[in-house]
Design a protein around this motif. Structure first.
Motif, PDB file in Angstrom:
ATOM      1  N   GLY A  38       0.815  -1.215   0.000  1.00  0.00           N
ATOM      2  CA  GLY A  38       0.000   0.000   0.000  1.00  0.00           C
ATOM      3  C   GLY A  38       0.842   1.256   0.000  1.00  0.00           C
ATOM      4  O   GLY A  38       0.533   2.229  -0.702  1.00  0.00           O
ATOM      5  N   LEU A  39       1.926   1.243   0.782  1.00  0.00           N
ATOM      6  CA  LEU A  39       2.832   2.394   0.834  1.00  0.00           C
ATOM      7  C   LEU A  39       3.451   2.664  -0.529  1.00  0.00           C
ATOM      8  O   LEU A  39       3.516   3.809  -0.989  1.00  0.00           O
ATOM      9  CB  LEU A  39       3.924   2.142   1.880  1.00  0.00           C
ATOM     10  CG  LEU A  39       5.041   3.195   1.965  1.00  0.00           C
ATOM     11  CD1 LEU A  39       4.471   4.550   2.374  1.00  0.00           C
ATOM     12  CD2 LEU A  39       6.120   2.741   2.949  1.00  0.00           C
ATOM     13  N   LEU A  40       3.880   1.612  -1.211  1.00  0.00           N
ATOM     14  CA  LEU A  40       4.505   1.767  -2.521  1.00  0.00           C
ATOM     15  C   LEU A  40       3.519   2.317  -3.547  1.00  0.00           C
ATOM     16  O   LEU A  40       3.873   3.162  -4.371  1.00  0.00           O
ATOM     17  CB  LEU A  40       5.055   0.420  -2.993  1.00  0.00           C
ATOM     18  CG  LEU A  40       6.273  -0.108  -2.230  1.00  0.00           C
ATOM     19  CD1 LEU A  40       6.564  -1.554  -2.624  1.00  0.00           C
ATOM     20  CD2 LEU A  40       7.493   0.766  -2.482  1.00  0.00           C
ATOM     21  N   GLY A  60       0.963  -9.201  -6.187  1.00  0.00           N
ATOM     22  CA  GLY A  60       0.339 -10.506  -6.376  1.00  0.00           C
ATOM     23  C   GLY A  60       1.349 -11.635  -6.299  1.00  0.00           C
ATOM     24  O   GLY A  60       1.088 -12.681  -5.684  1.00  0.00           O
ATOM     25  N   PHE A  61       2.510 -11.426  -6.900  1.00  0.00           N
ATOM     26  CA  PHE A  61       3.574 -12.433  -6.852  1.00  0.00           C
ATOM     27  C   PHE A  61       4.024 -12.687  -5.416  1.00  0.00           C
ATOM     28  O   PHE A  61       4.186 -13.839  -4.983  1.00  0.00           O
ATOM     29  CB  PHE A  61       4.756 -11.962  -7.699  1.00  0.00           C
ATOM     30  CG  PHE A  61       6.038 -12.699  -7.429  1.00  0.00           C
ATOM     31  CD1 PHE A  61       6.168 -14.037  -7.770  1.00  0.00           C
ATOM     32  CD2 PHE A  61       7.110 -12.060  -6.830  1.00  0.00           C
ATOM     33  CE1 PHE A  61       7.351 -14.725  -7.519  1.00  0.00           C
ATOM     34  CE2 PHE A  61       8.286 -12.733  -6.576  1.00  0.00           C
ATOM     35  CZ  PHE A  61       8.411 -14.070  -6.920  1.00  0.00           C
ATOM     36  N   THR A  62       4.207 -11.609  -4.643  1.00  0.00           N
ATOM     37  CA  THR A  62       4.637 -11.753  -3.250  1.00  0.00           C
ATOM     38  C   THR A  62       3.568 -12.456  -2.423  1.00  0.00           C
ATOM     39  O   THR A  62       3.867 -13.257  -1.539  1.00  0.00           O
ATOM     40  CB  THR A  62       4.952 -10.372  -2.641  1.00  0.00           C
ATOM     41  OG1 THR A  62       5.886  -9.682  -3.492  1.00  0.00           O
ATOM     42  CG2 THR A  62       5.558 -10.503  -1.253  1.00  0.00           C
ATOM     43  N   ILE A  74      -4.880  -6.860  -2.277  1.00  0.00           N
ATOM     44  CA  ILE A  74      -5.841  -6.000  -2.970  1.00  0.00           C
ATOM     45  C   ILE A  74      -6.296  -4.863  -2.064  1.00  0.00           C
ATOM     46  O   ILE A  74      -6.400  -3.700  -2.489  1.00  0.00           O
ATOM     47  CB  ILE A  74      -7.042  -6.833  -3.461  1.00  0.00           C
ATOM     48  CG1 ILE A  74      -6.578  -7.822  -4.549  1.00  0.00           C
ATOM     49  CG2 ILE A  74      -8.155  -5.931  -3.984  1.00  0.00           C
ATOM     50  CD1 ILE A  74      -7.636  -8.825  -4.966  1.00  0.00           C
ATOM     51  N   PHE A  75      -6.579  -5.176  -0.801  1.00  0.00           N
ATOM     52  CA  PHE A  75      -7.050  -4.143   0.135  1.00  0.00           C
ATOM     53  C   PHE A  75      -6.014  -3.051   0.328  1.00  0.00           C
ATOM     54  O   PHE A  75      -6.313  -1.851   0.206  1.00  0.00           O
ATOM     55  CB  PHE A  75      -7.392  -4.771   1.491  1.00  0.00           C
ATOM     56  CG  PHE A  75      -7.665  -3.749   2.567  1.00  0.00           C
ATOM     57  CD1 PHE A  75      -8.896  -3.106   2.640  1.00  0.00           C
ATOM     58  CD2 PHE A  75      -6.684  -3.405   3.496  1.00  0.00           C
ATOM     59  CE1 PHE A  75      -9.143  -2.154   3.620  1.00  0.00           C
ATOM     60  CE2 PHE A  75      -6.921  -2.453   4.466  1.00  0.00           C
ATOM     61  CZ  PHE A  75      -8.168  -1.827   4.532  1.00  0.00           C
ATOM     62  N   TRP A  76      -4.784  -3.437   0.626  1.00  0.00           N
ATOM     63  CA  TRP A  76      -3.765  -2.433   0.951  1.00  0.00           C
ATOM     64  C   TRP A  76      -3.324  -1.634  -0.276  1.00  0.00           C
ATOM     65  O   TRP A  76      -3.058  -0.432  -0.171  1.00  0.00           O
ATOM     66  CB  TRP A  76      -2.559  -3.096   1.611  1.00  0.00           C
ATOM     67  CG  TRP A  76      -2.819  -3.403   3.060  1.00  0.00           C
ATOM     68  CD1 TRP A  76      -3.155  -4.601   3.603  1.00  0.00           C
ATOM     69  CD2 TRP A  76      -2.789  -2.469   4.136  1.00  0.00           C
ATOM     70  NE1 TRP A  76      -3.343  -4.480   4.953  1.00  0.00           N
ATOM     71  CE2 TRP A  76      -3.113  -3.187   5.317  1.00  0.00           C
ATOM     72  CE3 TRP A  76      -2.509  -1.110   4.241  1.00  0.00           C
ATOM     73  CZ2 TRP A  76      -3.168  -2.574   6.569  1.00  0.00           C
ATOM     74  CZ3 TRP A  76      -2.554  -0.493   5.480  1.00  0.00           C
ATOM     75  CH2 TRP A  76      -2.883  -1.221   6.633  1.00  0.00           C
ATOM     76  N   LEU A 166      -9.857  -0.018  -7.312  1.00  0.00           N
ATOM     77  CA  LEU A 166     -10.105  -1.415  -6.958  1.00  0.00           C
ATOM     78  C   LEU A 166     -10.111  -2.299  -8.200  1.00  0.00           C
ATOM     79  O   LEU A 166      -9.532  -3.398  -8.200  1.00  0.00           O
ATOM     80  CB  LEU A 166     -11.444  -1.527  -6.224  1.00  0.00           C
ATOM     81  CG  LEU A 166     -11.868  -2.937  -5.810  1.00  0.00           C
ATOM     82  CD1 LEU A 166     -10.856  -3.548  -4.842  1.00  0.00           C
ATOM     83  CD2 LEU A 166     -13.257  -2.918  -5.183  1.00  0.00           C
ATOM     84  N   ILE A 167     -10.731  -1.828  -9.275  1.00  0.00           N
ATOM     85  CA  ILE A 167     -10.764  -2.609 -10.519  1.00  0.00           C
ATOM     86  C   ILE A 167      -9.361  -2.759 -11.099  1.00  0.00           C
ATOM     87  O   ILE A 167      -8.911  -3.860 -11.438  1.00  0.00           O
ATOM     88  CB  ILE A 167     -11.703  -1.942 -11.540  1.00  0.00           C
ATOM     89  CG1 ILE A 167     -13.142  -1.960 -11.025  1.00  0.00           C
ATOM     90  CG2 ILE A 167     -11.609  -2.641 -12.904  1.00  0.00           C
ATOM     91  CD1 ILE A 167     -14.107  -1.160 -11.874  1.00  0.00           C
TER      92      ILE A 167
END
Length: 227
Positions: A38-40, A60-62, A74-76, A166-167
């Motif tokens: 989220g920070l990034l 996603g990979f992480t 997704i949330f962050w 979000l999308i």
């Protein structure tokens, strides 16, 4: 075993160690967890050289490596998008219409009537522009500034930014999660899309400048008009 787990099951199966920006991004996410993603993304909104097309697939990979869950990713990342967009919104609000008009009035090839038409257009289509703009490279960050200048209702701005983000974020995070070590495939296609958008913007800008110059030359008095 699911596809993402298979692709990133052990370090020995990794295609190659990550370096550069991608390596740094993964290090941040693995050190801080999902809030690091989220920070990034928040920083990406403020500093476009950090491309979301790299950060999101890597989130996603992480997640596929078990550092955090897919839902957390997704949330962050979406929260980070909203935080970054909000910062730009308030920058636009701080600039305001009056300062913007003073700047535009001193710019060559730009008429205040153009700004008036832009403001009228944004008043009619601003909601759709903010929502869709969050899914367009380059504009996804910049669109927050005119929203702030025009003082779009803040609650509407946040909701529309969150929905669009979000999308966009879900798509790239899921792609990175499924592709695993091959996450860079998403970056390649997103890069092509970004270049197409950039070229389109440049062509429109050139067309607009040429039109303004032609209009100015037609409106200029002839050699014998003075006197």
């Amino acid at each position: 075993m699911s596809l993402p787990v298979t692709l990133a099951a052990t370090p020995s199966e990794s295609a190659s160690p990550m370096t550069g920006i991608s390596g740094w991004v993964v290090d941040v996410m693995e050190s801080i967890g999902a809030p690091g993603a989220g920070l990034l993304v928040a920083l990406e909104n403020l500093f476009p050289p950090l491309p979301s097309e790299v950060i999101l697939p890597l989130a996603g990979f992480t997640a596929s490596r078990g550092s955090f869950t897919l839902v957390e990713a997704i949330f962050w990342t979406t929260l980070g998008s909203v935080v970054g967009a909000t910062a730009l919104y308030w920058i636009g609000a701080a600039v305001g219409r009056r300062r913007l008009r003073l700047v535009v009035a001193k710019m060559p090839l730009v008429d205040l009537a153009d700004l008036d038409r832009t403001e009228e257009w944004f008043a009619r289509h601003g909601r759709a522009t903010v929502f869709l703009g969050r899914m367009v490279p380059i504009f996804r960050s910049l669109i927050s500034i005119p929203a702030g200048i025009e003082r779009m209702p803040f609650a509407s701005f946040v909701l529309l930014s969150a929905a669009g983000s979000l999308i966009w974020n879900t798509f790239f995070v899921l792609v990175g999660y499924v592709l695993g070590e091959k996450w860079h495939i998403a970056e390649q296609y997103a890069g092509i899309f970004s270049r197409v958008v950039l070229v389109s913007v440049v062509l429109v800008a050139v067309w607009w400048v040429v039109r303004r110059l032609r209009r100015g030359s037609r409106g200029a008095p002839g050699p014998g008009a003075a006197g």
